[in-house]
Design a protein around this motif. Structure first.
Motif, PDB file in Angstrom:
ATOM      1  N   TYR A 109       0.914  -1.192   0.102  1.00  0.00           N
ATOM      2  CA  TYR A 109      -0.210  -0.073   0.080  1.00  0.00           C
ATOM      3  C   TYR A 109       0.770   1.235  -0.098  1.00  0.00           C
ATOM      4  CZ  TYR A 109      -4.039  -3.121   0.867  1.00  0.00           C
ATOM      5  OH  TYR A 109      -5.034  -3.694   0.571  1.00  0.00           O
ATOM      6  N   SER A 111       2.363   4.834   0.645  1.00  0.00           N
ATOM      7  CA  SER A 111       2.268   5.381   2.150  1.00  0.00           C
ATOM      8  C   SER A 111       1.434   6.846   2.423  1.00  0.00           C
ATOM      9  CB  SER A 111       3.705   5.698   2.648  1.00  0.00           C
ATOM     10  OG  SER A 111       4.183   6.868   1.526  1.00  0.00           O
ATOM     11  N   PRO A 114      -2.852   5.893   4.005  1.00  0.00           N
ATOM     12  CA  PRO A 114      -2.895   4.968   5.027  1.00  0.00           C
ATOM     13  C   PRO A 114      -4.434   4.618   5.558  1.00  0.00           C
ATOM     14  CG  PRO A 114      -2.676   7.114   6.282  1.00  0.00           C
ATOM     15  CD  PRO A 114      -2.621   7.318   4.648  1.00  0.00           C
ATOM     16  N   ASP A 115      -5.308   5.005   5.097  1.00  0.00           N
ATOM     17  CA  ASP A 115      -6.659   4.527   5.450  1.00  0.00           C
ATOM     18  C   ASP A 115      -7.584   4.087   4.251  1.00  0.00           C
ATOM     19  OD1 ASP A 115      -6.454   4.595   8.340  1.00  0.00           O
ATOM     20  OD2 ASP A 115      -6.420   6.909   8.002  1.00  0.00           O
ATOM     21  N   ARG A 166      -7.796   2.520  -1.527  1.00  0.00           N
ATOM     22  CA  ARG A 166      -6.595   3.111  -1.096  1.00  0.00           C
ATOM     23  C   ARG A 166      -5.472   2.923  -2.249  1.00  0.00           C
ATOM     24  NH1 ARG A 166      -4.186   0.233   4.048  1.00  0.00           N
ATOM     25  NH2 ARG A 166      -2.609   1.637   3.830  1.00  0.00           N
TER      26      ARG A 166
END
Length: 211
Positions: A109, A111, A114-115, A166
């Motif tokens: 994922y 950076s 993050p959510d 994401r």
């Protein structure tokens, strides 16, 4: 109160250098860790400070490695560009066993996100450094992948605002498996033999990843 929550959420993503155009507030649900393939369980392994996992075929090899000075264990995989390296009383020799190119492999994922959120667009900030970490299983080894880059232009990435997403980073990878033999400089006896993998990201792809 709802207005205050939206303002705080926007400030959070500015901190990470990503502008998110959302249809709803983000999900707080967690996620399971991912890897490109199933992890491989080998008899003996040791993880270095930089996250590289070293594998051993026998307990004798493992014990011989553990008995080495801490400086040698720390640098055990850093001699990959030097076929033969001398460490005090021992000498290590690296041999390339095999290599493989993998296209569009999942790294991890992004950076900057993050959510999970229902976003219609992600905007990556120019001059910001982003990263992703993961692992890839290749030839009985779990190879750690740590990738970072600095964005040179402001980038807008569209997303489906009806689904939680994401940003993720995929890459074209070169994976290599190495064999290292450590010998005593005085007797010539093999102290330990171990295997490890290295990775190189040749190209990156940044796309939304959906739940």
């Amino acid at each position: 109160m709802k207005k205050l929550m939206v303002v705080l959420f926007s400030a959070f993503f500015i901190l990470f250098g990503v502008s998110v155009t959302s249809a709803e507030e983000p999900s707080e649900e967690g996620e399971a860790a991912e890897s490109s393939e199933e992890s491989v369980a080998l008899p003996y392994s040791y993880e270095t400070l930089d996250g590289t996992i070293i594998y051993f075929e026998t307990k004798k090899d493992y014990d011989g490695f553990i008995a080495l000075p801490e400086s040698q264990k720390r640098d055990a995989t850093k001699t990959v560009n030097s076929p033969i390296t001398t460490f005090g009383s021992t000498t290590v020799k690296n041999t390339l066993i095999s290599s493989k190119n993998v296209s569009h492999a999942w790294i991890g994922y992004h950076s900057g996100t993050p959510d999970w959120t229902k976003a219609s667009r992600y905007t990556l900030t120019v001059g910001k450094t982003y990263s992703a970490t993961g692992k890839y299983s290749y030839s009985d080894l779990d190879i750690s992948i740590s990738y970072s880059y600095t964005n040179t232009v402001s980038t807008a990435i569209p997303a489906d605002s009806t689904r939680y997403s994401r940003l993720g980073i995929w890459g074209d990878l070169t994976l290599k498996k190495w064999k290292t033999v450590s010998r005593d400089n005085y007797t010539g006896a093999v102290v330990s033999t171990w295997y490890f993998g290295t990775s190189n990201v040749n190209a990156r792809y940044i796309e939304p990843k959906y739940k």
